[in-house]
Design an enzyme around this catalytic site. Sequence first.
Site, PDB file in Angstrom:
ATOM      1  N   GLU A   1      34.525  51.581 -62.865  1.00 17.93           N
ATOM      2  CA  GLU A   1      33.374  51.087 -63.636  1.00 17.93           C
ATOM      3  C   GLU A   1      32.152  51.011 -62.739  1.00 17.93           C
ATOM      4  OE1 GLU A   1      33.598  47.379 -65.853  1.00 17.93           O
ATOM      5  OE2 GLU A   1      35.590  47.911 -66.575  1.00 17.93           O
TER       6      GLU A   1
ATOM      7  N   GLU B   1      40.237  43.943 -63.721  1.00 16.34           N
ATOM      8  CA  GLU B   1      39.543  42.778 -63.160  1.00 16.34           C
ATOM      9  C   GLU B   1      40.289  41.457 -63.362  1.00 16.34           C
ATOM     10  OE1 GLU B   1      35.450  42.626 -64.380  1.00 16.34           O
ATOM     11  OE2 GLU B   1      34.998  44.585 -63.555  1.00 16.34           O
TER      12      GLU B   1
HETATM   13  C1  FCB Z   1      33.080  44.367 -66.291  1.00 17.34           C
HETATM   14  C2  FCB Z   1      34.077  44.501 -67.429  1.00 17.34           C
HETATM   15  C3  FCB Z   1      33.610  45.402 -68.543  1.00 17.34           C
HETATM   16  C4  FCB Z   1      32.129  45.234 -68.830  1.00 17.34           C
HETATM   17  C5  FCB Z   1      31.328  45.313 -67.572  1.00 17.34           C
HETATM   18  C6  FCB Z   1      29.838  45.209 -67.777  1.00 17.34           C
HETATM   19  O1  FCB Z   1      33.294  43.178 -65.628  1.00 17.34           O
HETATM   20  O2  FCB Z   1      35.292  45.004 -66.933  1.00 17.34           O
HETATM   21  O3  FCB Z   1      34.410  45.152 -69.662  1.00 17.34           O
HETATM   22  O4  FCB Z   1      31.914  44.072 -69.524  1.00 17.34           O
HETATM   23  O5  FCB Z   1      31.750  44.327 -66.672  1.00 17.34           O
END
Ligand code: FCB
Length: 483
Positions: free
Chosen positions: A388, A182
């Site tokens: 994620e 990110e």
């Molecule tokens: C993302 C991050 C991760 C976590 C999630 C909830 O933005 O990459 O580390 O904090 O959100």
Amino acid sequence: MSITTTTATQGSPDYRDAGLVFPPGFTFGSATAAYQVEGAVHEDGRGPSIWDTFSRTPGKVWNGDTGDIACDHYHRWENDLELMSELGLGAYRFSIAWPRIMPTGNGQVNQKGIDFYARLVDGLLERGIRPVATLYHWDLPQTLEDSGGWAVRSTADAFERYAEVMGAALGDRVHTWTTLNEPWCSAYLGYGQGGHAPGRHEPVSALAAVHHLNLAHGRAVQALRSTSAGDPQYSVTLNFHVARGRGNRAAEAARRVDALANRAFTGPMLRGEYPADLLADTAPVTDWSFVKDGDLAAIHQPLDVLGVNYYSTVTVQMWDGVSPKQQNDGHKAAGGGTAWPGSHDVVEFLEQPGPYTAMGWNIAPEGLEELLVSLHEQFPAQPLMVTENGAAFDDVVAADGSVPDPERLDYLRRHFTAAHRAIQQGVDLRGYFVWSLLDNFEWGYGYAKRFGIVRVDFDTLERTVKDSGRWYARLARTGVLPA
Ligand code: FCB
């Protein structure tokens, strides 16, 4: 098609299928990040990172929480590997703490840091779990920030050297290398909005950081390729904004967000150019003269897989000048909107329609389906991986010690259904990593938000698999979405 729409959401269609069968070889994994789980911040030669500094700065993190102990994964990694086996995970996405490997970000390599990750990777392989290693999940060595951080080019040079070291150390064993997690957060939250480390409020630096992170990515892929002795895959993880436009300039609002948040990264990384509309939108702030000859070619590297992080959608509206909300707030643009100095256009982020998770993020599985289909349309030859997805809820431990978490389970079921629908539409989706394996240090929210499919008691550090974890284990073992 870009990842935007101007139509209001109609609420989530059902997205609660059961019995869906995922393709053979589909990877079911879970993810964590170094600073969020490891603790042991002073051990074995680790240097300080910007998150150590930031979390110690009063008022920056909820309750003054820090990652000093976190889940103590640095000491409990073997136990955590056993948990992963129990859950039947096919892969584990973790991050390497740069300040453990190079305590000052440059120069001297700390062998003890390398040894920790070598043990972890070997332990994963012994258990048949694929190691997916991210080089940078936000813990920049503090000394590099002291000399300018991501706003300066030398940080990309340092990252290249770090990638060389890691490729040589673990490139014979890591299954997938991910350069950055990110970069949107690193650049815009770290250097623009200031809610993340290092907490700077400098719009020009944020855009310079975008470019230096892109450059670091491209250089790292090349460095890893030339030093990795095995045949690893190469990737990057981006958090895409699925933007819904509102108001009479809805399409323009959504386009701007798409340019700044999504195409500022996919443009150079996957097409070898910054989008013309991004350069025009940001012209009041910068001429992008930090982009040097040869940079775009360096950034544009073939990727085996593009990592996609997705949690919710955003709704945006564009105002000519100051928005009504800003007027009410006494022109406090922070959080509510974005405007460049000298620009008359303000894009405001509106409240989303619910339902919400404990983060206040709206639950919108259709946004994941739409995002995956859109990315496939934009980059048809590019395999994708959800790196994620998951949800924070306020878990309650039952009298018998179990952790029933029906809302998280339902969130996951709906998003896996959305991913399956994307696959049915021809999207080349290779796998899915649930965020997170463990409850952990949730950045500015400290330990107040629990994303784990495994509960961590932060007093005893004891782990308990939640109901969602048991449900996920059935999915991971069978490849069939359980009821
Ligand atoms: C993302 C991050 C991760 C976590 C999630 C909830 O933005 O990459 O580390 O904090 O959100």
